[in-house]
Scaffold this active site. Structure first.
Site, PDB file in Angstrom:
ATOM      1  N   ALA A 172      -3.592   7.798  -5.015  1.00  0.00           N
ATOM      2  CA  ALA A 172      -2.205   7.312  -5.121  1.00  0.00           C
ATOM      3  C   ALA A 172      -2.311   5.824  -5.482  1.00  0.00           C
ATOM      4  CB  ALA A 172      -1.485   7.511  -3.799  1.00  0.00           C
ATOM      5  N   GLY A 187       0.847  -1.202   0.000  1.00  0.00           N
ATOM      6  CA  GLY A 187       0.000   0.000   0.000  1.00  0.00           C
ATOM      7  C   GLY A 187       0.870   1.235   0.000  1.00  0.00           C
ATOM      8  N   ASN A 188       0.291   2.380   0.318  1.00  0.00           N
ATOM      9  CA  ASN A 188       1.099   3.601   0.455  1.00  0.00           C
ATOM     10  C   ASN A 188       0.474   4.503   1.504  1.00  0.00           C
ATOM     11  OD1 ASN A 188      -0.806   5.504  -0.930  1.00  0.00           O
ATOM     12  ND2 ASN A 188      -0.435   4.079  -2.633  1.00  0.00           N
ATOM     13  N   TYR A 189       1.110   5.625   1.780  1.00  0.00           N
ATOM     14  CA  TYR A 189       0.704   6.470   2.910  1.00  0.00           C
ATOM     15  C   TYR A 189      -0.475   7.388   2.622  1.00  0.00           C
ATOM     16  CZ  TYR A 189       5.111   5.144   5.147  1.00  0.00           C
ATOM     17  OH  TYR A 189       6.137   4.452   5.727  1.00  0.00           O
TER      18      TYR A 189
END
Ligand code: CTP
Length: 404
Positions: A277, A209-211
């Protein structure tokens, strides 16, 4: 602080609904507005000037002058000062006096002197509201360019039921905010917005995943709806909620799901803003069962990845001449060059450049600092602002492109 610098004058008249105004004052002050309050003498029986002066941080005015020290409260100065004059609650008596152009108290005299838009929010019993005299007065006021905040229907203080309830303070607040931010600039438009991260499954318990928090995309969705648009919000996994009835929210998890939903929604939309994102890579073959530590140690710790579909680029390929496409570019180096390249290769009309190098911008914060880059090479630097304010700027820029 969306109303910072805005000057709002509130005129309170004699109605039990006056008890709702302290809450409205609080909401306006929290958004940075300057609030001054006028009351008719009879309004003092329903809410105290002390409550209102404490919340507004300004003296509450009722009389044109003070009989003891002779000081003068100029209705002309007040009328010039305000950016918006709201009379709420507006009693049947005050509406009648306003329609006649009477000036026998400070509030009424200020109505005559006001140069700004005047809003009035009636509050009275259902029969008084429906009486032809009241309806006629309302018509006169509307014909003169004043704006009515319709009373709601429901239980009234008299025990009767019907139209006449002062609109709720939260709704009045929304209307005032909308007035200052061209609420209807996007009326009739349908906008697709993506938000948040995507999660790409490694096995049933792990993901890549990402932030991204989704805050920017949700601020865009909410603001677009407040500006009159219908919004299709395709959201990755986030801990955020939206309330607006014009927002249709579709929750997805993976880049592939986001891609499918966007492709389905885009043909019906006038514009798309892709702020998500999206993961650029996804595991080639996610395991169906949890990968055991032992198996990893035995077989090596490599996860094979394959590229995901680029949603922005796909929509750029499908876009008709009438549709507009806005992409985001998140960069940590060569920001301008990379963003301009994305604008061209993904066939966007505008790119919002986010730099992670800027203090106060990026993941999980409530502020952002962006640059808007257009096809003709124009680049507009925006100062550090709340994500809500950035959303307003982006949507105003989009509305300008729509009208160009
Ligand atoms: N985007 C997308 N689908 C993808 C990847 C990105 O729609 N699979 C969109 C993002 O929502 C954003 C824009 O493309 O609007 C740019 O995303 P960004 O991550 O900055 O760029 P990438 O195209 O992924 O390129 P790079 O990672 O090399 O910077």
């Amino acid at each position: 602080m969306l109303l910072k610098g805005k000057k709002i004058l509130i005129g309170i008249t004699a109605s039990i609904a006056a008890y709702k105004i302290p809450l409205l004052v609080r909401l306006l002050k929290k958004e940075g507005a300057s609030v001054r309050i006028l009351m008719t003498p009879a309004a003092h029986d329903f809410v105290t000037p002390l409550t209102l002066s404490t919340l507004s941080e300004e003296a509450v005015l009722t009389q044109p002058f003070d009989k003891v020290d002779g000081s003068w409260n100029s209705h002309i100065d007040l009328g010039y000062w305000a950016d918006l004059f709201l009379i709420a609650p507006a009693s049947a008596n005050t509406l009648s006096a306003m329609a006649c152009g009477r000036a026998d108290n400070l509030l009424l005299a200020t109505v005559l002197a006001a140069r700004c838009p005047v809003f009035f929010a009636p509050a009275m019993d259902v029969d008084m509201f429906q009486h032809p005299a009241t309806q006629n007065n309302i018509k006169i006021l509307i014909d003169r360019g004043n704006q009515m905040i319709e009373p709601a229907s429901g239980a009234l203080a008299s025990g009767l039921c019907g139209a006449g309830r002062l609109e709720e303070p939260e709704r009045i607040f929304e209307l005032i905010r909308g007035f200052f931010f061209n609420e209807l600039k996007l009326k009739g438009q349908k906008i697709l917005i993506t938000a948040g991260p995507t999660y790409e499954s490694i096995d049933p318990v792990r993901f890549i995943g990402n932030y991204s928090s989704g805050k920017m995309g949700f601020a865009l969705a909410e603001t677009a709806a407040q500006m009159g648009a219908k919004v299709c919000l395709v959201a990755g996994p986030v801990h955020l909620s939206v309330q607006h009835p014009s927002i249709e929210r579709i929750d997805v998890t993976t880049a592939q799901e986001m891609y499918e939903q966007c492709l389905k929604a885009f043909p019906d939309c006038n514009a798309a803003i892709l702020s998500a994102a999206v993961a650029d890579f996804t595991p080639e073959a996610p395991a169906l069962q949890k990968i055991k530590k032992g198996a990893l140690l035995e077989n090596g710790m490599k996860i094979g990845l394959k590229p995901t579909k680029d949603i922005l680029k796909s929509l750029g390929g499908l876009k008709t001449k009438e549709q507009l496409l806005v992409g985001f570019a998140l960069e940590t180096e060569n920001e301008q060059t990379n963003a301009k390249e994305k604008l061209a290769t993904k066939n966007c009309n505008m790119i919002v450049l986010n730099s992670l190098n800027e203090k106060g911008a990026g993941f999980h914060v409530d502020t952002n600092k962006v640059q808007l880059i257009y096809r003709d090479g124009r680049a507009e630097d925006l100062p550090l602002k709340s994500k809500k304010e950035v959303a307003i700027d982006i949507l105003n820029a989009l509305a300008d492109l729509m009208n160009a």
